[in-house]
Write an enzyme that holds these catalytic residues in place. Sequence first.
Site, short mmCIF file in Angstrom:
data_model
loop_
_atom_site.label_atom_id
_atom_site.label_comp_id
_atom_site.label_asym_id
_atom_site.label_seq_id
_atom_site.Cartn_x
_atom_site.Cartn_y
_atom_site.Cartn_z
N ARG A 20 0.57 -1.08 0.10
CA ARG A 20 0.50 0.25 0.13
C ARG A 20 1.31 1.29 0.12
O ARG A 20 0.71 1.96 0.01
CB ARG A 20 -1.12 0.18 1.55
N SER B 154 -10.34 0.37 4.06
CA SER B 154 -9.17 0.36 5.00
C SER B 154 -8.46 1.38 5.86
O SER B 154 -8.38 1.78 5.36
CB SER B 154 -8.66 -1.17 5.42
N GLU C 188 -3.99 2.95 6.41
CA GLU C 188 -3.66 3.14 5.53
C GLU C 188 -4.67 4.09 4.66
O GLU C 188 -3.49 4.90 3.80
CB GLU C 188 -4.49 1.77 4.77
C1 LIG Z 1 -14.98 1.61 -0.42
C2 LIG Z 1 -13.89 1.74 -0.62
C3 LIG Z 1 -13.02 0.35 -0.89
C4 LIG Z 1 -11.90 -0.02 -0.56
N1 LIG Z 1 -11.12 -0.90 -1.60
C5 LIG Z 1 -9.91 -0.89 -1.28
C6 LIG Z 1 -9.11 -1.97 -1.74
O1 LIG Z 1 -9.91 -3.33 -1.60
N2 LIG Z 1 -8.34 -1.85 -2.08
C7 LIG Z 1 -7.32 -1.09 -2.04
O2 LIG Z 1 -5.75 -1.19 -2.34
N3 LIG Z 1 -7.25 0.61 -1.87
C8 LIG Z 1 -9.07 0.40 -1.57
N4 LIG Z 1 -9.74 1.85 -1.31
C9 LIG Z 1 -8.22 2.91 -1.17
C10 LIG Z 1 -8.36 3.45 -2.30
O3 LIG Z 1 -9.42 3.37 -2.98
C11 LIG Z 1 -7.59 3.43 -3.16
O4 LIG Z 1 -6.23 3.70 -2.52
C12 LIG Z 1 -7.14 3.85 -4.38
O5 LIG Z 1 -5.97 3.37 -5.18
C13 LIG Z 1 -7.13 5.52 -4.10
O6 LIG Z 1 -6.79 6.09 -5.45
P1 LIG Z 1 -8.12 8.05 -5.24
O7 LIG Z 1 -7.30 8.15 -6.65
O8 LIG Z 1 -8.63 7.70 -4.47
O9 LIG Z 1 -6.67 8.11 -4.88
P2 LIG Z 1 -6.29 9.61 -3.48
O10 LIG Z 1 -7.36 8.87 -2.67
O11 LIG Z 1 -7.10 10.57 -3.78
O12 LIG Z 1 -4.84 9.77 -3.24
C14 LIG Z 1 -4.39 8.57 -2.77
C15 LIG Z 1 -2.74 8.89 -2.81
O13 LIG Z 1 -1.99 9.07 -4.14
C16 LIG Z 1 -1.93 10.35 -4.40
N5 LIG Z 1 -2.07 10.54 -6.38
C17 LIG Z 1 -3.38 10.11 -6.24
N6 LIG Z 1 -3.10 10.24 -7.74
C18 LIG Z 1 -2.08 10.63 -7.63
C19 LIG Z 1 -1.64 11.23 -9.34
N7 LIG Z 1 -2.21 11.36 -10.93
N8 LIG Z 1 0.18 11.66 -9.89
C20 LIG Z 1 0.39 11.93 -7.83
N9 LIG Z 1 -0.51 11.38 -6.65
C21 LIG Z 1 -1.17 11.39 -7.15
C22 LIG Z 1 -2.50 11.53 -3.48
O14 LIG Z 1 -2.14 12.67 -3.05
C23 LIG Z 1 -2.51 10.61 -2.00
O15 LIG Z 1 -1.38 10.68 -1.52
C24 LIG Z 1 -10.71 1.46 -1.36
C25 LIG Z 1 -11.54 2.97 -0.67
C26 LIG Z 1 -13.19 2.99 0.03
C27 LIG Z 1 -13.29 4.42 0.14
#
Ligand SMILES: Cc1cc2nc3c(=O)[nH]c(=O)nc-3n(C[C@H](O)[C@H](O)[C@H](O)COP(=O)(O)OP(=O)(O)OC[C@H]3O[C@@H](n4cnc5c(N)ncnc54)[C@H](O)[C@@H]3O)c2cc1C
Length: 310
Positions: free
Chosen positions: A176, A225, A297
Amino acid sequence: MNLQASLKAPIYTDVSLKLYTTFKIGGCSKYFAEPRTRSELLSALEFREERGVPLLILGRGSNLLFSDAGYPGLVLSTRKLEIGQMTNLGRGRIRVPAGLGLIRLNLYCKDQGLSGAEFLCHIPGTVGGAVVMNAGFRRRGALWHEMKDIIESVTVMSFGGTLRELTHRDIRFDYRKTNLGGEDIITEVTLHLESAERQKIDDEIKANFSYRNSVQDLRYPSAGSVFKNPVGSSLTSGQMLERVRMKGMRVGDAMVSTKHANFILNVGQAKSSDVLELMSIAKKRVLEQFGIELEPEIRYVPSEIDETVN
Ligand SMILES: Cc1cc2nc3c(=O)[nH]c(=O)nc-3n(C[C@H](O)[C@H](O)[C@H](O)COP(=O)(O)OP(=O)(O)OC[C@H]3O[C@@H](n4cnc5c(N)ncnc54)[C@H](O)[C@@H]3O)c2cc1C
């Protein structure tokens, strides 16, 4: 208010971050931009440079908890960033914009008859966010999948505007987390997948969703999580949190799910301080009973640089 109406990337002020995270929590960001092209992205970066404020890159905000006091700099959302298009490069390789939602990524893969990204289908983030977090998923009885398994290369833009191409070998993947995202914006990603029948891809997506729905609590806003699973422990964070009786515990409108003890839900108008307090209680109880320090996380974004989570 739009400060740059005449320039390429509109910069908005005092934008509620609640609207941009799956947790629906957080104050306002001082500045907010949602560039659509490379030149708009560059103009937003120039604006930030001129103002000398901190910068936060936002995907779908599905792993972020913003402070109730907001963010003192520029929040740069990637979700409209359409640098390049979804392109099938042949031999199982595709190139996609980093702001692409993971559901749309899966629809594209299915359409192209490409398998390997099904584990991402119901993660509510962007491709870029999934790369930074090395997102992963495993349904019971199936193989463990992580972003690192399907990444070939990523294009990043430095906060100063310089573009670089990083290959798989340049990226440090961990559980992660990666070494990406600190000083770079991921703009495009190349993935390598395998040809498969659409029906098989569809079956895999459905099996993943059915398992996810049976274990995760999707009734209320959350950030997934809360804590990582501790390395080397036979128990998951969720199992430990259940044993220390966290299920159903509530602070304000933040509540630990009664279905999955590692999910904190926003059951109304939860504040970040409510979530942080629940996290602090959970950490303390697990440390006392198991001697294990849980690592968050979800990423907390403080309103001041020196604000930390207890
Ligand atoms: C209901 C639910 C279920 C989930 N299930 C899972 C699962 O099964 N497995 C899992 O791994 N995660 C899970 N997650 C967590 C989350 O969805 C993941 O970590 C996802 O990959 C985050 O993507 P995001 O675009 O929302 O990133 P954000 O939350 O917007 O950002 C996360 C991090 O990445 C950085 N970031 C984002 N985009 C960029 C970019 N283009 N360039 C540089 N930095 C960037 C941000 O600054 C931040 O530090 C879940 C979340 C929810 C709400």
